[in-house]
Scaffold this active site. Structure first.
Site, PDB file in Angstrom:
ATOM      1  N   ASP A 449      55.069  82.467  -1.617  1.00  0.00           N
ATOM      2  CA  ASP A 449      56.346  81.777  -1.836  1.00  0.00           C
ATOM      3  C   ASP A 449      56.418  81.120  -3.199  1.00  0.00           C
ATOM      4  OD1 ASP A 449      54.768  79.556  -1.313  1.00  0.00           O
ATOM      5  OD2 ASP A 449      55.520  79.323   0.729  1.00  0.00           O
TER       6      ASP A 449
HETATM    7  C1  GLC Z   1      51.642  78.569   2.077  1.00  0.00           C
HETATM    8  C2  GLC Z   1      52.850  78.825   2.936  1.00  0.00           C
HETATM    9  C3  GLC Z   1      52.876  80.263   3.392  1.00  0.00           C
HETATM   10  C4  GLC Z   1      52.742  81.207   2.229  1.00  0.00           C
HETATM   11  C5  GLC Z   1      51.512  80.878   1.428  1.00  0.00           C
HETATM   12  C6  GLC Z   1      51.395  81.718   0.168  1.00  0.00           C
HETATM   13  O1  GLC Z   1      50.485  78.633   2.846  1.00  0.00           O
HETATM   14  O2  GLC Z   1      52.867  77.993   4.068  1.00  0.00           O
HETATM   15  O3  GLC Z   1      54.071  80.506   4.077  1.00  0.00           O
HETATM   16  O4  GLC Z   1      52.691  82.516   2.704  1.00  0.00           O
HETATM   17  O5  GLC Z   1      51.548  79.527   1.045  1.00  0.00           O
HETATM   18  O6  GLC Z   1      52.367  81.378  -0.759  1.00  0.00           O
END
Ligand code: GLC
Length: 760
Positions: A449
């Site tokens: 994200d």
């Molecule tokens: C965090 C978020 C998850 C995402 C990950 C990688 O752990 O909660 O949803 O996939 O980061 O960005």
């Protein structure tokens, strides 16, 4: 490196920390199904909160304020059982983190004290038992102080509506404690009152922490306590809301005193008094602690592994199951919850099913989903349908129940559809949502994200392309089983076409790109900043996306360019400068979290990919490296608790190897699958339990237990030739079985499975 400051019990369920000051707080989490949760550090302090099914939070305390003090009334000397916050020296400090409780104990000047904390099932409170024993030859007079504050925040409200404006504390003799009443007009539910009750009448109390602290004191320097004075009986409104209970202990030599406390939230004083009456009845506190322990045994008792490595056994059994379970306490996000549910299927299939179906309710009719439903956030991330298909197909594999596909569930934006229609909608969405090269659009971002390309709304994600290939394969298999042959063929054609596009457009010569944008590719040898990302390589394997030559080249690249002492960075090298083309990740410190850190969740995907290819050495090495307290990065250096997986290890030279955040990370789910389904290779499939181990050659034997569709299986894997994968002879209850699959007996009995790996 100093000596180890912790040790596990032989059954691995208890970790004893012998140093009150590890590199950072080492927490345990204790919670119940009602949503009451206590975070407990090695000192006994930590946050207490209540969170409803609608994720409405009530933070009971602020800053983790939860302390027990002792004062010797002979000379006024004072200390904490858990050493903090006074930091007065204690001897024989021990913090025993157990799956269902934490016990902090120590000794000072002939006084031995222990503080046990647990969260009883069915109560909106945590239960503490403090026991104090006089080991000295003369009688001793002590004061025992329990101190907390009340915050009662956790929801949004208009300006000037801060909670403290609506609160007052008062002493309630029926509680032997302090009740904090709140009358906030916008509170989303009635349990925004807090209390600290005790099982014996205190000699004094404060409801105003200012009376305990003094004008410039604090929990670390409480003037009242340190000056030898006794509580005066204050109440607070608009002030420093809290509770201090002072008990007097007169102990003859050898005598022990015990006091129980309840710290919780309540709808009313009546509600709090009823809880206190229940838990302070003779024998009730012990029974409640036993019930909490029994609940853990029930939850985590059906799955277990025994490997030749003690560190693995300590971590990968009860603790890991508890960690995965905790990951979604209070969390309402489609992506994260579906990945956790997928791992929960191995030991809590009913809970996993409910979670999966709940996630589907937050899918839109066009197939995409919200990010989180509480609080509501419908930012369009592209990856969510992948997890839907993965979780539902795995649910059916686990339970054997295809009728779940016909269950009708609402869509987030109105209307309803069967579970199968929800899956098809997700698949259709990704099939249709393509960019200029024919790869799926990244949208706001995907699983990563922090890779939010702000410069190009048409950016395409190679990770999503791999995920879509995997979905197409899974959906074609499912359609085939449903007798929908034409549909299955159409998805196979779709798969074939997309695979061609991926192999052509997403290939960089030695590895797969991460994304394609109008400003050029992300994660290619010519890209600015990072040249290679882990996820597209690993997911290419999971999705069977690569040609054999591509597989060979990208594995070589991952093995030679990406491996670090404590895992694999998510991308390499890290970005040095913010670039809107790669979004938020490039703004983070280079080598931290999603910017080139060893993001353990991504390394954990790799374990499954290694196992798929029979790479037992690499699978073992990857899991061993990201597992806390690894030889190259011991917990004393990384800071990570030795009993749970952590989110990330930093590669930034200034913070090399440091870990900052553990417990709630999808790493846990994928490592659980990595061991049980990958390395031990026992996977639920539509027609039975597949046994397909991929051991590291140095493991001569491993065993596991697992429940599957109403029967228990005890599986012993033997590796006499010291290889990873070979020719497998499989027997069940002494009879050979063919095809690498154990049937679902569903007879409530335990079946003995033996799997011998032999050189072909
Ligand atoms: C965090 C978020 C998850 C995402 C990950 C990688 O752990 O909660 O949803 O996939 O980061 O960005």
């Amino acid at each position: 490196m100093p000596e180890k400051n912790h040790a596990f019990s032989p059954d691995g369920e208890t970790c004893v920390i012998t140093d009150p000051q590890p590199p950072r707080y080492w927490y345990n989490y204790l919670w119940n199904d009602l949503g009451f949760c206590a975070q407990v550090s090695q000192t006994g302090h930590g946050d207490s909160y209540y969170i409803t099914a609608r994720a409405e939070m009530c933070r009971l305390n602020a800053g983790g304020a939860r302390y027990i003090y002792l004062r010797d009334e002979r000379d006024g000397s004072a200390w904490n059982i858990g050493r903090a916050p006074l930091l007065a020296p204690v001897e024989d400090f021990r913090c025993t983190h157990h799956l269902a409780s934490t016990i902090v104990s120590s000794r000072r000047d002939g006084i031995e004290a222990a503080w046990r904390l647990c969260v009883p099932p069915g109560e909106y409170a945590e239960l503490w038992t403090v026991s104090v024993r006089n080991l000295a030859a003369e009688p001793r007079r002590l004061s025992l102080f329990a101190a907390v504050n009340f915050e009662l925040e956790g929801f949004s409200y208009p300006r000037y509506y801060e909670m403290y404006r609506f609160c007052e504390t008062s002493y309630d003799p029926d509680l032997n404690g302090v009740y904090c009443r709140a009358r906030h007009p916008h509170a989303p539910h009635a349990r925004y009152n807090g209390y600290l009750a005790s099982s014996a009448a205190p000699v004094g109390f404060e409801g105003d922490l200012a009376a305990f602290f003094g004008p410039i004191g604090s929990f670390a320097r409480p003037e009242l306590l340190l000056s030898g004075r006794s509580c005066k009986g204050s109440c607070a409104a608009l002030e420093v809301l809290g509770a201090v209970l002072q008990h007097r202990l007169d102990l003859a030599p050898g005598e022990e005193a015990e006091i129980h406390y309840l710290y919780g939230v309540a709808e009313s004083p009546h509600d709090a008094r009823a809880a206190a009456a229940r838990l302070f009845a003779p024998g009730a506190a012990g029974a409640a602690a036993d019930a909490a322990a029994a609940s853990c045994r029930r939850r985590y008792g059906t799955l277990a592994a025994r490997t030749p490595e003690a560190r693995w056994n300590n971590l990968m059994n009860g603790w890991l199951m508890k960690q995965v379970d905790f990951c979604i306490v209070g969390k309402k996000g489609v992506r994260d919850n579906l990945q956790i549910a997928d791992a929960l299927l191995l030991y809590l299939p009913e809970r996993a099913k409910q979670e999966i179906l709940e996630c589907l309710r937050h899918q839109f009719r066009d197939g995409h989903t919200v990010l989180t439903w509480y609080p509501y956030d419908d930012t369009h991330y592209s990856d969510q349908p992948i997890w839907i298909v993965m979780a539902v197909t795995d649910l059916i594999r686990e339970t054997g129940d295809f009728t779940v596909l016909d269950e009708i569930l609402p869509y987030q934006d109105g209307g309803e559809g069967t579970v199968y229609e929800h899956m098809c909608a997700g698949l259709a969405r990704l099939i249709a949502d393509r960019g200029p090269h024919g790869l799926p659009l990244l949208r706001f971002a995907d699983w990563n994200d922090a890779l939010n390309v702000t410069t190009d709304p048409e950016a395409e994600s190679v990770f999503i392309a791999m995920g879509l290939l995997l979905m197409l394969r899974e959906m074609a298999i499912l359609a085939e089983r449903r007798g929908e042959k034409a549909q299955a063929e159409q998805w196979c054609r779709e798969l074939y076409d997309l695979k061609g596009i991926v192999q052509r457009e997403a290939w960089d010569g030695r590895w797969f790109l991460r994304a394609l944008t109008k400003d050029g590719p992300i994660g290619g040898h010519g890209s600015a900043g990072s040249k290679i990302y882990l996820n597209p390589q690993v997911w290419a394997i999971l999705a069977d996306a690569a040609t054999p030559e591509q597989t060979r080249l990208m594995l070589e690249a991952v093995d030679t360019l990406m491996e670090h002492d404590f895992g694999f960075p998510i991308n390499s090298p890290a970005y040095e400068e913010y670039n809107p083309m790669t979004g938020r990740m490039s703004a983070m410190l280079p080598g931290l979290y999603e910017n080139g850190g060893v993001y353990c969740h991504a390394s954990a995907f790799k374990i499954m990919a290694d196992c798929k290819l029979g790479r037992g050495v690499e699978a073992h090495r990857t899991l061993d490296k990201i597992m806390p307290d690894s030889p190259a990065n011991p917990s004393l250096r990384s800071g990570a608790e030795p009993y749970v997986f952590t989110n990330c290890y930093a590669l930034h030279p200034k913070f090399y190897g440091k870990s900052y955040m553990s417990w709630q990370t999808g790493t846990s789910a994928w490592c659980l699958k990595g061991l049980y389904e990958g390395i031990l290779g026992v996977r639920a499939d539509y027609d039975g339990l597949v046994v397909d181990p991929c051991l590291p050659p140095h493991w001569p034997e491993a065993e596991m237990r697992r429940r599957f569709r109403g029967a228990d299986y005890h599986i012993v894997i033997k590796n006499p030739d010291g290889i990873s994968r070979g020719k497998l002879s499989l027997s069940v209850d002494g009879k050979p079985v063919e095809g690498g699959m154990v049937p679902a007996f569903g007879d409530g009995r335990t079946h003995e499975v033996e799997a011998i790996i032999r050189r072909p």
